[in-house]
Design a protein around this motif. Structure first.
Motif, PDB file in Angstrom:
ATOM      1  N   LYS A 238      21.829  -5.096 -20.670  1.00  0.00           N
ATOM      2  CA  LYS A 238      21.980  -5.864 -22.210  1.00  0.00           C
ATOM      3  C   LYS A 238      21.615  -4.776 -23.325  1.00  0.00           C
ATOM      4  O   LYS A 238      22.069  -5.091 -24.429  1.00  0.00           O
ATOM      5  N   MET A 239      20.795  -3.823 -23.116  1.00  0.00           N
ATOM      6  CA  MET A 239      20.704  -2.728 -23.972  1.00  0.00           C
ATOM      7  C   MET A 239      21.733  -2.057 -24.540  1.00  0.00           C
ATOM      8  O   MET A 239      21.939  -1.616 -25.655  1.00  0.00           O
ATOM      9  N   GLY A 240      22.620  -1.842 -23.509  1.00  0.00           N
ATOM     10  CA  GLY A 240      24.040  -1.134 -24.036  1.00  0.00           C
ATOM     11  C   GLY A 240      23.615   0.414 -24.451  1.00  0.00           C
ATOM     12  O   GLY A 240      23.013   0.926 -23.399  1.00  0.00           O
ATOM     13  N   ASN A 241      24.028   0.590 -25.729  1.00  0.00           N
ATOM     14  CA  ASN A 241      23.637   2.026 -25.921  1.00  0.00           C
ATOM     15  C   ASN A 241      22.684   2.075 -27.245  1.00  0.00           C
ATOM     16  O   ASN A 241      22.507   3.022 -28.043  1.00  0.00           O
ATOM     17  N   ARG A 242      21.832   0.904 -27.278  1.00  0.00           N
ATOM     18  CA  ARG A 242      20.587   1.187 -28.131  1.00  0.00           C
ATOM     19  C   ARG A 242      19.602   1.911 -27.553  1.00  0.00           C
ATOM     20  O   ARG A 242      19.005   1.525 -26.493  1.00  0.00           O
ATOM     21  N   ILE A 243      19.254   2.976 -28.294  1.00  0.00           N
ATOM     22  CA  ILE A 243      18.174   3.813 -27.662  1.00  0.00           C
ATOM     23  C   ILE A 243      16.840   3.839 -28.214  1.00  0.00           C
ATOM     24  O   ILE A 243      15.821   4.614 -27.867  1.00  0.00           O
ATOM     25  N   TYR A 244      16.961   3.358 -29.516  1.00  0.00           N
ATOM     26  CA  TYR A 244      15.598   3.119 -30.548  1.00  0.00           C
ATOM     27  C   TYR A 244      15.948   2.057 -31.296  1.00  0.00           C
ATOM     28  O   TYR A 244      16.601   2.048 -32.368  1.00  0.00           O
ATOM     29  N   GLY A 245      15.013   0.917 -30.989  1.00  0.00           N
ATOM     30  CA  GLY A 245      15.277  -0.327 -31.714  1.00  0.00           C
ATOM     31  C   GLY A 245      16.707  -0.952 -31.600  1.00  0.00           C
ATOM     32  O   GLY A 245      17.412  -0.855 -30.513  1.00  0.00           O
ATOM     33  N   CYS A 246      16.767  -2.074 -32.446  1.00  0.00           N
ATOM     34  CA  CYS A 246      18.036  -3.074 -32.337  1.00  0.00           C
ATOM     35  C   CYS A 246      18.075  -3.825 -33.606  1.00  0.00           C
ATOM     36  O   CYS A 246      17.141  -4.199 -34.386  1.00  0.00           O
ATOM     37  N   ASP A 247      19.318  -3.647 -34.187  1.00  0.00           N
ATOM     38  CA  ASP A 247      19.519  -4.139 -35.326  1.00  0.00           C
ATOM     39  C   ASP A 247      20.396  -5.466 -35.601  1.00  0.00           C
ATOM     40  O   ASP A 247      20.768  -5.896 -36.514  1.00  0.00           O
ATOM     41  N   ASP A 248      20.543  -6.013 -34.476  1.00  0.00           N
ATOM     42  CA  ASP A 248      21.710  -7.123 -34.311  1.00  0.00           C
ATOM     43  C   ASP A 248      21.393  -8.045 -35.223  1.00  0.00           C
ATOM     44  O   ASP A 248      22.012  -8.748 -36.003  1.00  0.00           O
ATOM     45  N   CYS A 249      19.959  -8.752 -34.957  1.00  0.00           N
ATOM     46  CA  CYS A 249      19.801  -9.918 -35.759  1.00  0.00           C
ATOM     47  C   CYS A 249      19.735  -9.686 -37.171  1.00  0.00           C
ATOM     48  O   CYS A 249      19.890 -10.527 -37.974  1.00  0.00           O
ATOM     49  N   LEU A 250      19.241  -8.458 -37.590  1.00  0.00           N
ATOM     50  CA  LEU A 250      19.178  -7.996 -39.179  1.00  0.00           C
ATOM     51  C   LEU A 250      20.734  -8.048 -39.689  1.00  0.00           C
ATOM     52  O   LEU A 250      20.946  -8.748 -40.643  1.00  0.00           O
ATOM     53  N   ALA A 251      21.380  -7.470 -38.898  1.00  0.00           N
ATOM     54  CA  ALA A 251      22.969  -7.131 -39.190  1.00  0.00           C
ATOM     55  C   ALA A 251      23.799  -8.290 -39.373  1.00  0.00           C
ATOM     56  O   ALA A 251      24.890  -8.421 -40.198  1.00  0.00           O
TER      57      ALA A 251
END
Length: 383
Positions: free
Chosen positions: A236-249
């Motif tokens: 589920k991390m995919g290519n997110r290597i530091y943090g995640c912006d999905d909920c903000l975006a």
């Protein structure tokens, strides 16, 4: 009614905040977040803080600003917009690249903001005397509830601050002062029935609106978590290597936010979409050099490369196989364990089995040996 001195001081604060590059500034009282103690206590009692023990250890000081500093009379909350000029989620389709959270694509925001807050604080003392203290995220201060009480925005269902003027992209800092200032009016919740941020989370980290289980959050997993990434979250991390912006975006209020295109917050070109192959090759020295001045540097090379290796395993990019193989000999057990998982996905089953038959025999770390075992064990229900 405000006194002339109070009005003049507030005018000075507003002018200095604007000059320093802050998009918004407001004032609240130290007793303005009465619901925060119970909410924070529930967060900790449910274990949602994960391994962030400093939160549990500082519950009282976080919930009660006057406990942190009894002399405080007013709290000035300042916000700086770091909104991107694009939807950062678009990079998730480029699996040969690593997605670094927008806030970490520039200089460490603590460094950007703290000096400017100190300048403003100095002007306050020069004008009215008294004492001040400046905080940017590193002290036990609940900036988001204070920002809501001051009227800068409201805590959305994703638990982050949302502003009608700047969306979800705000850095927050506070100035505690002994000066008496007229407080601003608190903001109300404008989320309505929207649940875009909740639905956007790839790991279902929100057990309910306005509640975050950090243990499931990719930002926590890639930054705060010091151990292996739990297997249930790796894909589920995919290519997110530091943090995640999905909920903000995903927040619809972002449409009212102007992109932070000023030089103070513009993303470094080499951090907007870095290649996984280059990041996988970082040793400790090159990691420190590449991320000099960046918040990414704080987690250290091993945790960061762990994240990159997981992204490589999700990439379906066979060209990353040779470097992943080399990482089986890395000095860090954290990196070696992640490399096993990545290779189990990048190599054909027979080739991975042959590799495991030889490489696993020389492994001495218990946790890494468990990675080999898990990678060779068919999932439940498989033929």
């Amino acid at each position: 009614m405000r006194t002339s001195t109070s009005e003049n001081l507030r005018a000075l604060i507003d002018a200095e905040a604007h000059r320093a590059g802050f998009e918004a500034v407001a004032v609240t009282r130290p007793d303005a977040i009465p619901l925060a103690p119970a909410r924070l206590a529930e967060f900790v009692s449910d274990g949602f803080h994960g391994s962030m023990e400093w939160i549990a250890e500082t519950v009282q000081r976080r919930a009660e600003p006057s406990t942190l500093w009894p002399e405080v009379r007013s709290i000035i909350v300042l916000a700086m917009n770091y909104g991107p000029d694009h939807d950062p989620r678009g990079l998730q389709a480029r699996r040969d690249r690593g997605a670094i959270s927008v806030y970490a694509q520039n200089r460490d925001y603590h460094d950007v903001m703290k000096g400017r807050l100190k300048e403003i604080a100095g002007k306050i003392v020069a004008r009215v005397g008294g004492d001040v203290k400046v905080f940017v995220d590193t002290a036990p201060v609940m900036e988001k509830p204070l920002a809501e009480a001051a009227g800068l925005g409201w805590q959305g269902k994703h638990t982050n601050l949302v502003s009608r003027a700047h969306g979800s992209w705000l850095f927050l800092g506070t100035i505690f002062t002994t000066a008496e200032l007229e407080p601003d009016t608190a903001e109300i919740d404008h989320c309505g029935s929207c649940r875009a941020c909740l639905d956007a989370c790839p790991t279902d980290a929100f057990p309910a609106p306005y509640r975050l289980d950090a243990r499931r959050c990719i930002s926590y997993l890639t930054i705060e978590n010091k151990g292996p990434i739990p297997r249930e979250f790796r894909e589920k991390m995919g290519n997110r290597i530091y943090g995640c912006d999905d909920c903000l975006a995903a927040c619809p209020w972002n449409k009212f936010a102007s992109a932070a295109a000023e030089a103070k917050l513009a993303a470094r070109a080499d951090l907007r979409e870095p290649q996984l192959s280059e990041l996988l090759a970082l040793d400790d020295a090159s990691f420190r050099a590449f991320f000099s001045g960046s918040p990414v540097k704080r987690i250290g090379r091993d945790r960061f490369v762990r994240n990159v290796v997981i992204a490589a395993g999700n990439s379906s990019d066979a060209s990353l196989t040779p470097i992943a193989r080399r990482l089986l000999d890395d000095a860090s057990p954290l990196v070696r364990g992640a490399a096993i998982w990545a290779l189990s996905r990048l190599l054909p089953d027979r080739e991975f089995g042959d590799l495991a038959a030889t490489a696993s025999k020389t492994e001495t770390d218990v946790v890494v040996r468990q990675e080999w075992l898990a990678a060779l064990t068919p999932p439940v229900g498989a033929d």
